[in-house]
Design a protein around this motif. Structure first.
Motif, mmCIF file in Angstrom:
data_model
loop_
_atom_site.group_PDB
_atom_site.id
_atom_site.type_symbol
_atom_site.label_atom_id
_atom_site.label_comp_id
_atom_site.label_asym_id
_atom_site.label_seq_id
_atom_site.Cartn_x
_atom_site.Cartn_y
_atom_site.Cartn_z
ATOM 1 N N UNK A 1 2.865 1.661 -0.765
ATOM 2 C CA UNK A 1 4.290 2.010 -0.765
ATOM 3 C C UNK A 1 4.667 3.238 -1.578
ATOM 4 N N UNK A 2 3.769 3.741 -2.404
ATOM 5 C CA UNK A 2 4.130 4.911 -3.186
ATOM 6 C C UNK A 2 4.399 6.126 -2.313
ATOM 7 N N UNK A 3 3.988 6.043 -1.042
ATOM 8 C CA UNK A 3 4.303 7.147 -0.145
ATOM 9 C C UNK A 3 5.808 7.273 0.036
ATOM 10 N N UNK A 4 6.558 6.229 -0.342
ATOM 11 C CA UNK A 4 8.006 6.300 -0.248
ATOM 12 C C UNK A 4 8.549 7.425 -1.129
ATOM 13 N N UNK A 5 7.759 7.877 -2.063
ATOM 14 C CA UNK A 5 8.166 8.996 -2.913
ATOM 15 C C UNK A 5 8.423 10.248 -2.090
ATOM 16 N N UNK A 6 7.931 10.287 -0.856
ATOM 17 C CA UNK A 6 8.239 11.430 0.008
ATOM 18 C C UNK A 6 9.747 11.606 0.139
ATOM 19 N N UNK A 7 10.466 10.525 -0.018
ATOM 20 C CA UNK A 7 11.935 10.597 -0.015
ATOM 21 C C UNK A 7 12.416 11.602 -1.066
ATOM 22 N N UNK A 8 11.799 11.565 -2.251
ATOM 23 C CA UNK A 8 12.204 12.475 -3.323
ATOM 24 C C UNK A 8 11.935 13.928 -2.940
ATOM 25 N N UNK A 9 10.781 14.154 -2.322
ATOM 26 C CA UNK A 9 10.468 15.510 -1.894
ATOM 27 C C UNK A 9 11.498 16.005 -0.887
ATOM 28 N N UNK A 10 11.845 15.130 0.063
ATOM 29 C CA UNK A 10 12.794 15.534 1.100
ATOM 30 C C UNK A 10 14.167 15.835 0.496
ATOM 31 N N UNK A 11 14.550 15.029 -0.473
ATOM 32 C CA UNK A 11 15.868 15.204 -1.079
ATOM 33 C C UNK A 11 15.949 16.486 -1.912
ATOM 34 N N UNK A 12 14.852 16.810 -2.622
ATOM 35 C CA UNK A 12 14.865 17.952 -3.535
ATOM 36 C C UNK A 12 13.977 19.095 -3.044
ATOM 37 N N UNK A 13 13.770 19.140 -1.731
ATOM 38 C CA UNK A 13 12.848 20.115 -1.159
ATOM 39 C C UNK A 13 13.169 21.547 -1.592
ATOM 40 N N UNK A 14 14.430 21.901 -1.592
ATOM 41 C CA UNK A 14 14.795 23.293 -1.903
ATOM 42 C C UNK A 14 14.343 23.687 -3.305
ATOM 43 N N UNK A 15 14.334 22.730 -4.235
ATOM 44 C CA UNK A 15 13.903 23.043 -5.588
ATOM 45 C C UNK A 15 12.395 23.236 -5.654
ATOM 46 N N UNK A 16 11.665 22.388 -4.877
ATOM 47 C CA UNK A 16 10.219 22.545 -4.843
ATOM 48 C C UNK A 16 9.834 23.888 -4.233
ATOM 49 N N UNK A 17 10.507 24.257 -3.152
ATOM 50 C CA UNK A 17 10.191 25.523 -2.492
ATOM 51 C C UNK A 17 10.501 26.696 -3.404
ATOM 52 N N UNK A 18 11.586 26.614 -4.150
ATOM 53 C CA UNK A 18 11.925 27.672 -5.100
ATOM 54 C C UNK A 18 10.875 27.740 -6.196
ATOM 55 N N UNK A 19 10.442 26.539 -6.649
ATOM 56 C CA UNK A 19 9.462 26.512 -7.724
ATOM 57 C C UNK A 19 8.161 27.177 -7.311
#
Length: 301
Positions: free
Chosen positions: A75-93
């Motif tokens: 179930x830890x794959x559910x963390x993909x939700x966090x990536x989807x929600x904050x994707x723009x910050x990851x891409x900027x980073x």
């Protein structure tokens, strides 16, 4: 396929397991089921696709067979939700690594499970993938017919209400009510079991030409009972249709168990877990269907 388990830490588990094409590990929480699952994954030889996060291997297992491909999901794959929600910050980073390198690393980490499954999918011929999807629809139609006979065909939409597709861009989804999209933040955490069904479909499709082992820790997480039951039926059907597909699953769901077991079959095996202190006993399911931590719930109603 047989596995010899001899784990000494953090729990003591000693067992010889006959792993059928569909094997369920059932028992109370904190009884070593996930520990054994990770140990088997660590011991298996083959090209591995880890669809989880922060995975820690466990030593102490020997498996007498090799696989061409090994997939692991929890179930830890559910963390993909966090990536989807904050994707723009990851891409900027990722474009500002000198100041936000740690955030960029988090972005790569939580993307990993979906990218791994997409890489696995890219190896599968389109015809085999289409046939695998048809097998899932066959199970759902069987269930629809059973619901119709019971006078509850309207319940059909709850069997697999969400379909998840892994694409180059990430996860895309379509639900039973006409919705669709490409962001998991628009759907409930049920996207996790839908993701698991997708992994099972891909594993079955690949098993046409290769030996595939799919290990699942809590695949029914976030599932409605009807969906968990349908998932068990899907696992049973796919492993019954392919001699090269092995599914080993930890479950806490009576509904998934009922769908997968259905009176037993030569390719289905269930092991129960019981813990005393640090020692864990692993035993085949008894004829009376007593399952520690499960059966007692009937007395508490």
């Amino acid at each position: 396929m047989r596995a010899r388990v001899n784990i000494s830490d953090p729990l003591e588990v000693s067992a010889d397991l006959d792993l059928a094409r569909l094997t369920l590990f059932i028992g109370p929480n904190l009884n070593g089921k996930s520990l054994v699952l990770r140990c088997i994954y660590t011991a298996l030889k083959g090209e591995k696709y880890n669809l989880s996060l922060s995975f820690k291997g466990v030593e102490g297992c020997e498996v007498d067979s090799e696989a061409d491909y090994v997939l692991y999901a929890d179930p830890y794959v559910v963390t993909y939700y966090l990536y989807d929600k904050y994707r723009k910050y990851f891409e900027y980073a990722e474009s500002q690594e000198e100041s936000l390198s740690e955030l960029a690393e988090i972005g790569r980490d939580v993307r990993g499970p979906v990218e791994s499954l997409f890489e696995f999918k890219s190896l599968i011929p389109d015809d085999d993938l289409a046939q695998a999807l048809d097998e899932v629809d066959t199970v759902l139609e069987e269930l629809r017919s059973e619901l119709r006979e019971a006078g509850h065909e309207e319940e059909y939409k709850y069997l697999l209400p969400l379909r998840v597709y892994v694409t180059r861009r990430g996860l895309e989804w379509r639900d039973a009510f006409g919705g669709m999209g490409d962001r998991v933040t628009d759907v409930t955490p049920f996207f996790y079991p839908a993701f698991v069904v997708t992994a099972a479909v891909y594993a079955y499709a690949m098993s046409k030409e290769s030996r595939v082992v799919l290990l699942l820790d809590g695949p029914e997480a976030f599932s409605y009972p009807s969906s968990a039951y349908a998932m068990g039926r899907i696992f049973r059907h796919l492993t019954g249709r392919s001699a090269n597909l092995y599914v080993i699953a930890v479950t806490h769901s009576w509904d998934l168990f009922a769908g997968a077991y259905r009176g037993g079959a030569e390719w289905v095996k269930v092991y129960t877990y019981r813990r005393e202190g640090r020692k864990v006993a692993v035993e085949p399911l008894r004829d009376d269907l007593y399952i520690p931590g499960f059966s007692v719930s009937a007395l508490l109603r």
